[in-house]
Design a protein around this motif. Structure first.
Motif, PDB file in Angstrom:
ATOM      1  N   ILE A   1       0.842  -1.195   0.000  1.00 16.70           N
ATOM      2  CA  ILE A   1       0.000   0.000   0.000  1.00 16.70           C
ATOM      3  C   ILE A   1       0.881   1.250   0.000  1.00 16.70           C
ATOM      4  O   ILE A   1       1.838   1.356   0.757  1.00 16.70           O
ATOM      5  CB  ILE A   1      -0.946  -0.008   1.206  1.00 16.70           C
ATOM      6  N   ASP A   2       0.506   2.211  -0.840  1.00 17.93           N
ATOM      7  CA  ASP A   2       1.179   3.501  -1.015  1.00 17.93           C
ATOM      8  C   ASP A   2       1.438   4.149   0.335  1.00 17.93           C
ATOM      9  O   ASP A   2       0.523   4.306   1.126  1.00 17.93           O
ATOM     10  CB  ASP A   2       0.257   4.398  -1.856  1.00 17.93           C
ATOM     11  N   ALA A   3       2.634   4.506   0.682  1.00 13.82           N
ATOM     12  CA  ALA A   3       3.857   4.457  -0.058  1.00 13.82           C
ATOM     13  C   ALA A   3       4.884   3.544   0.615  1.00 13.82           C
ATOM     14  O   ALA A   3       5.623   2.855  -0.057  1.00 13.82           O
ATOM     15  CB  ALA A   3       4.463   5.848  -0.210  1.00 13.82           C
ATOM     16  N   ARG A   4       4.933   3.527   1.945  1.00 12.51           N
ATOM     17  CA  ARG A   4       5.929   2.673   2.593  1.00 12.51           C
ATOM     18  C   ARG A   4       5.643   1.203   2.351  1.00 12.51           C
ATOM     19  O   ARG A   4       6.558   0.380   2.379  1.00 12.51           O
ATOM     20  CB  ARG A   4       6.053   3.017   4.073  1.00 12.51           C
ATOM     21  N   GLY A   5       4.397   0.853   2.077  1.00 14.14           N
ATOM     22  CA  GLY A   5       4.081  -0.523   1.715  1.00 14.14           C
ATOM     23  C   GLY A   5       4.770  -0.960   0.438  1.00 14.14           C
ATOM     24  O   GLY A   5       5.030  -2.141   0.239  1.00 14.14           O
ATOM     25  N   PHE A   6       5.096   0.009  -0.455  1.00 14.84           N
ATOM     26  CA  PHE A   6       5.852  -0.323  -1.670  1.00 14.84           C
ATOM     27  C   PHE A   6       7.241  -0.839  -1.296  1.00 14.84           C
ATOM     28  O   PHE A   6       7.716  -1.831  -1.837  1.00 14.84           O
ATOM     29  CB  PHE A   6       6.077   0.900  -2.565  1.00 14.84           C
ATOM     30  N   LEU A   7       7.898  -0.111  -0.397  1.00 14.66           N
ATOM     31  CA  LEU A   7       9.256  -0.493   0.010  1.00 14.66           C
ATOM     32  C   LEU A   7       9.250  -1.873   0.654  1.00 14.66           C
ATOM     33  O   LEU A   7      10.063  -2.736   0.311  1.00 14.66           O
ATOM     34  CB  LEU A   7       9.813   0.526   1.012  1.00 14.66           C
ATOM     35  N   LEU A   8       8.329  -2.051   1.573  1.00 11.12           N
ATOM     36  CA  LEU A   8       8.230  -3.327   2.271  1.00 11.12           C
ATOM     37  C   LEU A   8       7.799  -4.439   1.322  1.00 11.12           C
ATOM     38  O   LEU A   8       8.362  -5.537   1.341  1.00 11.12           O
ATOM     39  CB  LEU A   8       7.223  -3.211   3.420  1.00 11.12           C
ATOM     40  N   GLY A   9       6.804  -4.158   0.503  1.00 10.63           N
ATOM     41  CA  GLY A   9       6.275  -5.169  -0.411  1.00 10.63           C
ATOM     42  C   GLY A   9       7.313  -5.694  -1.377  1.00 10.63           C
ATOM     43  O   GLY A   9       7.382  -6.902  -1.620  1.00 10.63           O
TER      44      GLY A   9
END
Length: 187
Positions: free
Chosen positions: A67-75
């Protein structure tokens, strides 16, 4: 992976979260105490511990949705560990049309999330949803609903931190009774 290895990864992640999380008062609006996980993710050991623990909690999945945005890094990091692809769940207006969208309430306003309506077939795919913080549950519920509307199966969701005193867990678990929801830390 043994239960001991899973526990060790979660313990390392919790220690990194406690050591590096920054509290920002009155952000993004007065009265909100923002838990900034940016320093956790900027630390190599912290990023490794958090993503390893979240990947271990993910279960048997075909795709990771961040999920936008830190979820991108984690994902992205979790998907690499699990050997699967990653899908970005974006804030409104960031993806080219056509898109599927879902509106939701935040603790300080309203927002909308989107995923591509073309180009990524989600039908029948088991998707792990990843976010940084669980507060009221609006963002996570919108993301899960959006993926399910596109035909995905969402057995698991993981977050780095769950905010104490807010109804996020209850809201998500009551809306998605079969979902396994894992949080690494409370804050």
């Amino acid at each position: 992976m043994t239960d001991t290895q899973i526990t060790d990864a979660a313990d390392r992640a919790r220690a990194a979260i406690a050591r590096h999380t920054r509290l920002v008062p009155d952000f993004p609006s007065p009265g909100i105490a923002f838990k900034d996980l940016t320093p956790v993710l900027a630390d190599a050991e912290g990023l490794s511990a958090v993503t390893t623990a979240l990947a271990q909690a993910g279960g048997d999945i075909d795709l990771v949705a961040g999920i936008d945005a830190r979820g991108f890094l984690l994902g992205g990091a979790i998907a690499l560990q699990l050997g699967v692809g990653v899908l970005a769940i974006r804030k409104a207006g960031k993806l080219p049309p056509p898109v599927r969208s879902a509106d939701y309430d935040l603790e300080y306003g309203t927002a909308s999330l989107e995923v591509p309506a073309d180009g990524v077939d989600l039908h029948g795919r088991r998707v792990l949803v990843v976010d940084d913080v669980l507060a009221t549950g609006g963002t996570l519920n919108a993301a899960i609903g959006l993926l399910e509307a596109a035909g995905a199966v969402v057995p698991t969701a993981v977050v780095v931190m769950e905010i104490d005193g807010l109804p996020g867990r209850d809201a998500v678990e009551s809306a998605h009774r079969d979902l396994v929801l894992t949080s690494l830390a409370a804050g």
